[in-house]
Write a protein that holds these residues in place. Structure first.
Motif, PDB file in Angstrom:
ATOM      1  N   PRO A  14       0.813  -1.227   0.000  1.00 11.83           N
ATOM      2  CA  PRO A  14       0.000   0.000   0.000  1.00 11.83           C
ATOM      3  C   PRO A  14       0.845   1.274   0.000  1.00 11.83           C
ATOM      4  N   ALA A  15       1.926   1.282   0.774  1.00 15.91           N
ATOM      5  CA  ALA A  15       2.779   2.470   0.820  1.00 15.91           C
ATOM      6  C   ALA A  15       3.524   2.668  -0.490  1.00 15.91           C
ATOM      7  N   THR A  16       4.011   1.591  -1.086  1.00 20.55           N
ATOM      8  CA  THR A  16       4.740   1.746  -2.358  1.00 20.55           C
ATOM      9  C   THR A  16       3.809   2.175  -3.474  1.00 20.55           C
ATOM     10  N   THR A  17       2.584   1.690  -3.473  1.00 15.18           N
ATOM     11  CA  THR A  17       1.598   2.121  -4.475  1.00 15.18           C
ATOM     12  C   THR A  17       1.330   3.617  -4.331  1.00 15.18           C
ATOM     13  N   LEU A  18       1.173   4.059  -3.111  1.00 15.46           N
ATOM     14  CA  LEU A  18       0.943   5.477  -2.845  1.00 15.46           C
ATOM     15  C   LEU A  18       2.127   6.316  -3.305  1.00 15.46           C
ATOM     16  N   LEU A  19       3.325   5.913  -2.927  1.00  9.34           N
ATOM     17  CA  LEU A  19       4.516   6.692  -3.277  1.00  9.34           C
ATOM     18  C   LEU A  19       4.750   6.727  -4.780  1.00  9.34           C
ATOM     19  N   LYS A  20       4.470   5.636  -5.467  1.00  7.90           N
ATOM     20  CA  LYS A  20       4.593   5.634  -6.932  1.00  7.90           C
ATOM     21  C   LYS A  20       3.611   6.611  -7.562  1.00  7.90           C
ATOM     22  N   ALA A  21       2.392   6.654  -7.032  1.00  8.21           N
ATOM     23  CA  ALA A  21       1.387   7.576  -7.576  1.00  8.21           C
ATOM     24  C   ALA A  21       1.786   9.025  -7.334  1.00  8.21           C
ATOM     25  N   LEU A  22       2.462   9.291  -6.239  1.00  5.46           N
ATOM     26  CA  LEU A  22       2.859  10.656  -5.898  1.00  5.46           C
ATOM     27  C   LEU A  22       4.176  11.071  -6.562  1.00  5.46           C
ATOM     28  N   ALA A  23       4.835  10.145  -7.222  1.00  5.20           N
ATOM     29  CA  ALA A  23       6.159  10.410  -7.808  1.00  5.20           C
ATOM     30  C   ALA A  23       6.054  11.075  -9.176  1.00  5.20           C
ATOM     31  N   ASP A  24       5.267  12.146  -9.233  1.00  5.01           N
ATOM     32  CA  ASP A  24       5.087  12.888 -10.478  1.00  5.01           C
ATOM     33  C   ASP A  24       4.747  14.335 -10.112  1.00  5.01           C
ATOM     34  N   ASP A  25       5.383  15.284 -10.791  1.00  6.84           N
ATOM     35  CA  ASP A  25       5.165  16.705 -10.482  1.00  6.84           C
ATOM     36  C   ASP A  25       3.693  17.096 -10.590  1.00  6.84           C
ATOM     37  N   THR A  26       3.056  16.699 -11.673  1.00  5.23           N
ATOM     38  CA  THR A  26       1.659  17.090 -11.897  1.00  5.23           C
ATOM     39  C   THR A  26       0.748  16.485 -10.842  1.00  5.23           C
ATOM     40  N   ARG A  27       0.971  15.230 -10.500  1.00  4.03           N
ATOM     41  CA  ARG A  27       0.120  14.590  -9.488  1.00  4.03           C
ATOM     42  C   ARG A  27       0.327  15.227  -8.110  1.00  4.03           C
ATOM     43  N   LEU A  28       1.547  15.631  -7.800  1.00  4.37           N
ATOM     44  CA  LEU A  28       1.772  16.344  -6.537  1.00  4.37           C
ATOM     45  C   LEU A  28       1.050  17.687  -6.528  1.00  4.37           C
ATOM     46  N   ARG A  29       1.050  18.356  -7.665  1.00  3.66           N
ATOM     47  CA  ARG A  29       0.335  19.638  -7.766  1.00  3.66           C
ATOM     48  C   ARG A  29      -1.170  19.419  -7.601  1.00  3.66           C
ATOM     49  N   ILE A  30      -1.691  18.337  -8.169  1.00  2.00           N
ATOM     50  CA  ILE A  30      -3.120  18.011  -8.017  1.00  2.00           C
ATOM     51  C   ILE A  30      -3.436  17.762  -6.546  1.00  2.00           C
ATOM     52  N   VAL A  31      -2.610  16.973  -5.875  1.00  2.78           N
ATOM     53  CA  VAL A  31      -2.829  16.690  -4.455  1.00  2.78           C
ATOM     54  C   VAL A  31      -2.808  17.989  -3.649  1.00  2.78           C
ATOM     55  N   ALA A  32      -1.887  18.886  -3.980  1.00  3.18           N
ATOM     56  CA  ALA A  32      -1.825  20.167  -3.277  1.00  3.18           C
ATOM     57  C   ALA A  32      -3.116  20.958  -3.465  1.00  3.18           C
ATOM     58  N   LEU A  33      -3.652  20.975  -4.692  1.00  3.45           N
ATOM     59  CA  LEU A  33      -4.920  21.678  -4.927  1.00  3.45           C
ATOM     60  C   LEU A  33      -6.074  21.018  -4.182  1.00  3.45           C
ATOM     61  N   LEU A  34      -6.119  19.687  -4.213  1.00  2.00           N
ATOM     62  CA  LEU A  34      -7.214  18.973  -3.556  1.00  2.00           C
ATOM     63  C   LEU A  34      -7.115  19.035  -2.034  1.00  2.00           C
ATOM     64  N   GLY A  35      -5.959  19.410  -1.525  1.00  2.00           N
ATOM     65  CA  GLY A  35      -5.824  19.614  -0.089  1.00  2.00           C
ATOM     66  C   GLY A  35      -6.736  20.727   0.399  1.00  2.00           C
ATOM     67  N   GLY A  36      -7.147  21.608  -0.513  1.00  4.11           N
ATOM     68  CA  GLY A  36      -8.062  22.693  -0.174  1.00  4.11           C
ATOM     69  C   GLY A  36      -9.524  22.313  -0.287  1.00  4.11           C
ATOM     70  N   GLY A  37      -9.806  21.100  -0.740  1.00  2.49           N
ATOM     71  CA  GLY A  37     -11.196  20.649  -0.851  1.00  2.49           C
ATOM     72  C   GLY A  37     -11.520  20.103  -2.228  1.00  2.49           C
ATOM     73  N   GLU A  38     -12.744  19.639  -2.366  1.00  5.31           N
ATOM     74  CA  GLU A  38     -13.215  19.002  -3.598  1.00  5.31           C
ATOM     75  C   GLU A  38     -13.180  19.967  -4.788  1.00  5.31           C
ATOM     76  N   LEU A  39     -12.771  19.425  -5.941  1.00  9.81           N
ATOM     77  CA  LEU A  39     -12.713  20.222  -7.169  1.00  9.81           C
ATOM     78  C   LEU A  39     -13.192  19.404  -8.356  1.00  9.81           C
ATOM     79  N   CYS A  40     -13.767  20.100  -9.311  1.00  9.69           N
ATOM     80  CA  CYS A  40     -14.152  19.495 -10.577  1.00  9.69           C
ATOM     81  C   CYS A  40     -12.898  19.325 -11.432  1.00  9.69           C
ATOM     82  N   VAL A  41     -12.896  18.323 -12.273  1.00 13.11           N
ATOM     83  CA  VAL A  41     -11.741  18.085 -13.150  1.00 13.11           C
ATOM     84  C   VAL A  41     -11.455  19.305 -14.034  1.00 13.11           C
ATOM     85  N   CYS A  42     -12.497  20.043 -14.436  1.00 12.80           N
ATOM     86  CA  CYS A  42     -12.265  21.225 -15.271  1.00 12.80           C
ATOM     87  C   CYS A  42     -11.509  22.295 -14.500  1.00 12.80           C
TER      88      CYS A  42
END
Length: 121
Positions: A14-42
């Motif tokens: 489970p931890a390696t799956t999570l870390l692999k998913a987070l090992a991308d600049d764009t995905r980290l930026r998405i996580v940072a945005l979603l840290g502020g709450g729910e967002l539409c894909v647009c």
């Protein structure tokens, strides 16, 4: 001499799956945005200044890794952080979110401008 007991591979998956998913600049930026709450894909796409299909592909990786949850409303999909993580994964995600509080200010500014002028409905 004390022996260090390592978890077996199944415990680490489970931890390696999570870390692999987070090992991308764009995905980290998405996580940072979603840290502020729910967002539409647009809004995610506009906030990151990427195409909607590109955002959707990254969100799929995050969803498959259990990082985000989604719900459909009309023709749009809304994403939010998955709050039902096991304790180890929750600590990792918490540390990632804490470390990105100050980063992504340009992304948040674009997101705010987009949300003010555009709704997904």
């Amino acid at each position: 001499m004390r022996m260090l007991l390592l978890p077996d591979a199944a415990d680490l998956r489970p931890a390696t799956t999570l870390l692999k998913a987070l090992a991308d600049d764009t995905r980290l930026r998405i996580v940072a945005l979603l840290g502020g709450g729910e967002l539409c894909v647009c809004h995610i796409a506009a906030g990151l200044d990427i195409s909607q299909p590109n955002a959707s592909q990254h969100l799929l990786v995050l969803r498959n890794a259990g990082v985000v949850d989604s719900r459909r409303q009309g023709s749009w999909i809304y994403y939010r952080m998955n709050t039902t993580q096991d304790p180890a994964r929750a600590r990792i995600l918490g540390a990632v979110l804490d470390s990105f509080q100050q980063l992504g200010l340009d992304d948040r500014k674009r997101l705010a401008a987009t949300r003010a002028s555009n709704t997904c409905d």
